[in-house]
Design an enzyme around this catalytic site. Structure first.
Site, PDB file in Angstrom:
ATOM      1  N   GLU A  26       1.327   2.004  14.913  1.00  0.00           N
ATOM      2  CA  GLU A  26       0.862   2.650  16.141  1.00  0.00           C
ATOM      3  C   GLU A  26       0.385   1.647  17.190  1.00  0.00           C
ATOM      4  OE1 GLU A  26      -0.083   2.791  13.058  1.00  0.00           O
ATOM      5  OE2 GLU A  26      -2.088   3.613  12.758  1.00  0.00           O
ATOM      6  N   SER A  69       4.853   1.633   7.187  1.00  0.00           N
ATOM      7  CA  SER A  69       5.167   2.799   6.364  1.00  0.00           C
ATOM      8  C   SER A  69       6.025   3.807   7.129  1.00  0.00           C
ATOM      9  CB  SER A  69       3.870   3.492   5.927  1.00  0.00           C
ATOM     10  OG  SER A  69       3.168   3.993   7.060  1.00  0.00           O
ATOM     11  N   ILE A 108       5.816  -4.693   9.675  1.00  0.00           N
ATOM     12  CA  ILE A 108       5.993  -4.094   8.347  1.00  0.00           C
ATOM     13  C   ILE A 108       5.257  -2.766   8.372  1.00  0.00           C
ATOM     14  CG2 ILE A 108       5.509  -4.333   5.883  1.00  0.00           C
ATOM     15  CD1 ILE A 108       5.425  -7.421   6.360  1.00  0.00           C
ATOM     16  N   LYS A 159       0.773 -10.968   7.101  1.00  0.00           N
ATOM     17  CA  LYS A 159       0.994  -9.561   7.457  1.00  0.00           C
ATOM     18  C   LYS A 159      -0.359  -9.062   7.930  1.00  0.00           C
ATOM     19  CE  LYS A 159       1.677  -5.290   4.861  1.00  0.00           C
ATOM     20  NZ  LYS A 159       1.336  -4.334   5.909  1.00  0.00           N
ATOM     21  N   SER A 171       0.847  -1.199   0.000  1.00  0.00           N
ATOM     22  CA  SER A 171       0.000   0.000   0.000  1.00  0.00           C
ATOM     23  C   SER A 171       0.876   1.240   0.000  1.00  0.00           C
ATOM     24  CB  SER A 171      -0.875   0.030   1.258  1.00  0.00           C
ATOM     25  OG  SER A 171      -1.484  -1.206   1.481  1.00  0.00           O
ATOM     26  N   TYR A 180      -1.443 -11.090   2.896  1.00  0.00           N
ATOM     27  CA  TYR A 180      -1.529  -9.683   3.316  1.00  0.00           C
ATOM     28  C   TYR A 180      -2.987  -9.391   3.646  1.00  0.00           C
ATOM     29  CZ  TYR A 180      -1.068  -4.516   2.939  1.00  0.00           C
ATOM     30  OH  TYR A 180      -1.098  -3.162   3.159  1.00  0.00           O
TER      31      TYR A 180
HETATM   32  C1  LIG Z   1      -2.299   1.137   4.863  1.00  0.00           C
HETATM   33  C2  LIG Z   1      -0.923   1.270   5.389  1.00  0.00           C
HETATM   34  O1  LIG Z   1      -0.173   2.115   4.955  1.00  0.00           O
HETATM   35  N1  LIG Z   1      -0.577   0.425   6.359  1.00  0.00           N
HETATM   36  C3  LIG Z   1       0.752   0.329   6.885  1.00  0.00           C
HETATM   37  C4  LIG Z   1       1.156  -1.093   7.015  1.00  0.00           C
HETATM   38  O2  LIG Z   1       0.401  -1.993   7.211  1.00  0.00           O
HETATM   39  C5  LIG Z   1       0.990   0.986   8.221  1.00  0.00           C
HETATM   40  O3  LIG Z   1       2.379   1.112   8.348  1.00  0.00           O
HETATM   41  C6  LIG Z   1       0.322   2.337   8.374  1.00  0.00           C
HETATM   42  O4  LIG Z   1       0.638   3.167   7.292  1.00  0.00           O
HETATM   43  C7  LIG Z   1       0.725   3.045   9.657  1.00  0.00           C
HETATM   44  O5  LIG Z   1       0.577   2.194  10.745  1.00  0.00           O
HETATM   45  C8  LIG Z   1      -0.081   4.327   9.885  1.00  0.00           C
HETATM   46  O6  LIG Z   1      -1.424   3.999  10.156  1.00  0.00           O
HETATM   47  C1  LIG Z   2       2.719  -1.723   5.305  1.00  0.00           C
HETATM   48  C2  LIG Z   2       1.676  -1.630   4.336  1.00  0.00           C
HETATM   49  O1  LIG Z   2       0.525  -1.611   4.580  1.00  0.00           O
HETATM   50  C3  LIG Z   2       1.996  -1.693   2.967  1.00  0.00           C
HETATM   51  O2  LIG Z   2       2.721  -0.863   2.481  1.00  0.00           O
HETATM   52  O3  LIG Z   2       1.479  -2.573   2.314  1.00  0.00           O
END
Ligand SMILES: CC(=O)N[C@H](C=O)[C@@H](O)[C@H](O)[C@H](O)CO
Ligand SMILES: CC(=O)C(=O)O
Length: 293
Positions: free
Chosen positions: A191, A207, A205, A164, A47, A136
């Site tokens: 978080e 962002s 994993i 994941k 994502s 995922y």
């Molecule tokens: C949708 C998305 O980006 N999900 C990420 C991984 O799963 C997370 O790292 C979130 O971005 C992060 O926890 C902030 O909510």
């Molecule tokens: C970590 C996460 O949700 C992604 O980048 O797929």
């Protein structure tokens, strides 16, 4: 195969203003993650990589660049999932040939696929590529919820390493850890790392690890060592940062924070807002100075 446990950045991609991939910037993001954030691995094409807005050729280009830049320095997971199963297989073969340690695939979304259809999707990608698979699961974006018994069905295939888990359902997470202790779990919400690590996930994993990877590792390792109080203190600071990032625009703000450190993280891909407003830039700078400088 490399060790797939630990801290994995969900890799951001740098785009030029016209939406094309900024290869030099992407390489800088990868270097920043490996050299400065000291991550154990990269999750490519997720994502955070804005993957679902890209063409097949662009997705391949990103897999190629990431492998070429990271070489064998860190573990690499390729997210190849797509509602287009033929595309998922093609990408899976491509990433496998490049030497990715495992594939991952988002649960097929948009249509209300039945569980047998979902299972067939995973079985097909695994059979066609011969690679490992990490499910995922991200119900808040896909609307797809997989239950404990259904995970058990997917887990019958030894190539399925685990999940994941991007969800806040800690009851389900606990049930999965109890029912399938040999399968791996990577936490997906940065978080919520303390509760996830308390329940025995094997990795995370995220962002925000692209900029906050050092704190993420501290939270993860302190919790694993049973020092939950100390971990929680760092989680509180981290979540002040994450709250600020989410309110200002998730990927765009992380990119602006990277730019403040000399990483050419570029723009986002439309239909996401590509470019930060003046107010968003100011806020990104504040967050950088308050939490990361
Ligand atoms: C949708 C998305 O980006 N999900 C990420 C991984 O799963 C997370 O790292 C979130 O971005 C992060 O926890 C902030 O909510
Ligand atoms: C970590 C996460 O949700 C992604 O980048 O797929």
């Amino acid at each position: 195969m490399k060790n797939l446990k630990g801290i994995f950045s969900a890799l951001l991609v740098s785009f030029n203003e016209d939406g094309s991939i900024n290869e030099k910037g992407l390489r800088q993001i990868i270097r920043h993650n490996i050299d400065k954030m000291k991550v154990d691995g990269l999750y490519v094409g997720g994502s955070t990589g804005e993957n679902f807005m890209l063409s097949t050729e662009e997705k391949k280009q990103i897999f190629r660049i990431a492998k070429d830049e990271a070489k064998d320095q860190v573990a690499l997971i390729a997210q190849v999932g797509s509602v287009n199963l033929k595309e998922a297989v093609e990408l899976g073969k491509y990433a496998t040939e490049l030497g990715y340690d495992s594939l991952s695939a988002v649960t097929p979304f948009y249509y209300k696929f039945s569980f047998p259809e979902i299972k067939h999707y995973y079985e097909t990608i695994i059979a066609e590529t011969g690679n490992n698979m990490i499910v995922y699961s991200i119900p808040f974006l896909t609307g797809v919820n997989i239950g404990v018994e259904q995970f058990g069905e997917l887990y019958k295939n030894p190539k399925v390493l685990g999940v994941k888990f991007t969800a806040g359902d800690f009851y389900l997470l606990e049930r999965l850890r109890k029912a399938y202790p040999e399968k791996l779990v990577w936490a997906g919400f940065d978080e919520m790392m303390v509760p996830a690590a308390s329940l025995g996930v094997h990795g995370a994993i995220g962002s925000t690890f692209n900029v906050n990877g050092l704190r993420a590792r501290q939270i993860f390792e302190l919790t694993q060592a049973g020092q939950v109080k100390e971990a929680l203190e760092i989680q509180h600071v981290t979540n002040d940062l994450i709250e600020g990032i989410l309110a200002n625009g998730l990927y765009l703000t992380i990119k602006e924070i990277l730019k403040l450190q000399g990483v050419d993280a570029g723009y986002c891909r439309e239909p996401m807002t590509a470019k930060a407003t003046e107010a968003q830039l100011v806020r990104a700078k504040e967050l950088y100075e308050q939490f990361l400088k």
